[in-house]
Structure formats: structure tokens, C-alpha cells
Design a protein around this motif. Structure first.
Motif, short mmCIF file in Angstrom:
data_model
loop_
_atom_site.label_atom_id
_atom_site.label_comp_id
_atom_site.label_asym_id
_atom_site.label_seq_id
_atom_site.Cartn_x
_atom_site.Cartn_y
_atom_site.Cartn_z
N ASP A 77 22.77 91.61 47.03
CA ASP A 77 23.59 90.40 46.94
C ASP A 77 23.21 89.56 45.73
N SER B 215 26.67 91.39 44.22
CA SER B 215 27.62 91.16 45.32
C SER B 215 29.00 90.73 44.85
N ALA B 216 29.09 89.97 43.77
CA ALA B 216 30.40 89.55 43.29
C ALA B 216 31.19 90.74 42.74
N LEU C 255 30.74 93.86 43.68
CA LEU C 255 31.10 94.67 44.85
C LEU C 255 32.27 94.05 45.60
N ALA C 256 32.33 92.72 45.64
CA ALA C 256 33.47 92.06 46.28
C ALA C 256 34.76 92.35 45.54
N TYR D 158 26.32 99.54 51.92
CA TYR D 158 24.98 99.08 51.55
C TYR D 158 23.94 99.99 52.21
N ALA E 29 26.90 91.36 53.86
CA ALA E 29 27.76 92.49 53.51
C ALA E 29 29.17 92.29 54.04
N VAL F 3 31.07 90.18 51.67
CA VAL F 3 31.44 90.93 50.47
C VAL F 3 32.62 91.88 50.74
N GLN G 284 35.07 85.49 42.45
CA GLN G 284 34.13 86.00 43.43
C GLN G 284 32.75 85.34 43.38
N THR H 177 32.08 84.04 46.74
CA THR H 177 31.73 85.12 47.67
C THR H 177 30.27 85.49 47.52
N LYS H 178 29.80 85.56 46.27
CA LYS H 178 28.39 85.86 46.01
C LYS H 178 27.49 84.80 46.64
N ALA I 108 27.43 85.19 50.36
CA ALA I 108 26.56 86.30 50.76
C ALA I 108 25.09 85.92 50.67
#
Length: 253
Positions: free
Chosen positions: A27, A31-32, A34-35, A46, A77, A80, A192, A195-196, A199
Motif C-alpha cells: 500500500d 496501492s494507487a 494497483l487501484a 496481494y 486491499a 484498492v 487514486q 484511495t492510496k 488504504a
């Protein structure tokens, strides 16, 4: 090496496995990005190699820290958009490259057959040593050894081949937490960043000062974007991206 901006994600990627040494590593590192992949319909999974049992800052609740961190990782997760989370039982602070772990990684990758694998960078960053926790380096080394040559060699771990987990060639290996000289790709993360941060906030047991963490992460993402020449106000995550197998690759073990 300057990181070149990557605005469009690779079109050949439909599945990703992201590895971390500890809960929260993926993360912080990716993570961004992956989002963005998950939002585009890519299957994101993950795999965390240690329980994170040496993490945290409080004496209270130590007996339950493994369960706490596993739950935090599942929550992160989910934010994400990952499909699954595996937390393995290696001890935090004691991770080392072994044949047993390499085999386990090969098994997971042959099960899911991703086109892109993410993991910590295996080289130490002397400019920012906190990136280079020994477990991070060990995790990066384990994954790198696994993806070449064992993953694509049918005679490595023949029992996996016999069980129907066939060898295949991975194309993309992306390292996060790389030394600056190794970073060659900056992924524009668009909307994102939140989102990061969401997470990362799931890993509350690891943040003695959550607001400072949020400010630091946002500033780093802005700096990565600026260094890559992206427009003002952009945010990005940096990677050392490697094409393990491409059109010009000559096979050989």
C-alpha cells in the motif's frame, strides 16, 4: 535515471500479483497504481510474506498483533479493489531467501499466471534507508529469483509441473521502493491518491501520527509527478520496471 511518465497502463495485463514483506508494504509502494489497474478490470491479488508481528508502537495488544495486521491488510486491499489477500507465516524481521519460499512463490504465480508481478526492490537505498528494511530486500530477492528462471523452467520443481501448475514466461516485473537511480517509470495515479491514503489509513496500528503520514505520502506522490515532468497538481508512483520476457528475449536458463 529519470522516471518516464506512464499515463496508459500496459494493455496486455489482465492479472497482477503484488508481493510485500509486511502488511502495508504494497500500500505504501503501489496501492494507487494497483487501484488504477483494478478500476480498469485487472485482477489484483496481494501476497504478504510475513505476519508483521514486529510492527506497531504499543506494548498493549502484542499478543494479537498478527491478527490485527492481517485484518488491516484485508481492509486496505478491499479499498484498492484487490480480489484476494494471502498473509504468510514468516516472522517479521527474519525473512531470508530460501528455496522453500522461492518454490512457494513459483506455486502461487503458476496458479494465478499474472502478466505483471510487483514487489519491493532488492537493492538497498542508502539515501533513504527506511525503504531498505532487510525484509524488503529479502522479499525482492525471493521474488526475483522465483520469476527467473524457476517460474518459466518446467524442470524447476517438477512436482508442480506434474500437478498441473505449468511453467510460463512472465513479461512484467515492477519494483517499488527502488533507489532513485533505478526508478525508470512514474505512473500517473490520477484520482487514486485518496484511495492510496484510505488504504494506508487501514493500517492504523502502524501510524503514530496519521496526519503526518498522509502529508508525507501526498508530498512524495507530488514530487514523483513533478520529477517526471507531469503537469502541476499531478500525483504519481515511481517504479523500476523490468521486461523479463519480451519480443526480443532469447530463452535460456
Amino acid at each position: 535515471m529519470s522516471a518516464e511518465p506512464l499515463r496508459q497502463l500496459p494493455a496486455d495485463v489482465t492479472s497482477i500479483v503484488a508481493f510485500g514483506a509486511h502488511p502495508d508494504d504494497v500500500d505504501f509502494g503501489a496501492s494507487a497504481t494497483l487501484a488504477r489497474f483494478a478500476q480498469a478490470g485487472v485482477a489484483v491479488r496481494y501476497v504478504v510474506l510475513t505476519q508483521g508481528d514486529a510492527g506497531g508502537f504499543e506494548d498493549a495488544g502484542r499478543e494479537g498483533i498478527q491478527a490485527t495486521r492481517a485484518a488491516e491488510q484485508r481492509q486496505a486491499a478491499e479499498a484498492v479493489g484487490a480480489l484476494s489477500v494471502e498473509v504468510w507465516d514468516e516472522l517479521d524481521g527474519h525473512l531470508a531467501p530460501t528455496d522453500a519460499l522461492q518454490r512457494r512463490v513459483v506455486k502461487v504465480l503458476r496458479e494465478h499466471r499474472p502478466q505483471l508481478v510487483l514487489c519491493p526492490h532488492p537493492e538497498r537505498d542508502y539515501e533513504r534507508l527506511q525503504r531498505s528494511h532487510p525484509d524488503h530486500l529479502a522479499c525482492g530477492e525471493i521474488i526475483t529469483r522465483a520469476v527467473y528462471p524457476a517460474l518459466e523452467n518446467p524442470y524447476a520443481y517438477p512436482e508442480l509441473q506434474d500437478a498441473g501448475l505449468h511453467a510460463y514466461k512472465l513479461r512484467h516485473l515492477w519494483f517499488y521502493g527502488a533507489p532513485a537511480a533505478r526508478e525508470n517509470t512514474a505512473v500517473e495515479i490520477g484520482g487514486q491518491l485518496e484511495t492510496k491514503l484510505q488504504a494506508l489509513m487501514a493500517h492504523l496500528s502502524q501510524h503514530p501520527d496519521p496526519q503526518r503520514m498522509r502529508e508525507f505520502v501526498a508530498a512524495q506522490a507530488q514530487a514523483v509527478a513533478a520529477n517526471a515532468g507531469l503537469p502541476e497538481g499531478s500525483f504519481a508512483e515511481a517504479f523500476h520496471t523490468v521486461e523479463v520476457n519480451g519480443p526480443a528475449t532469447i530463452a535460456g536458463f
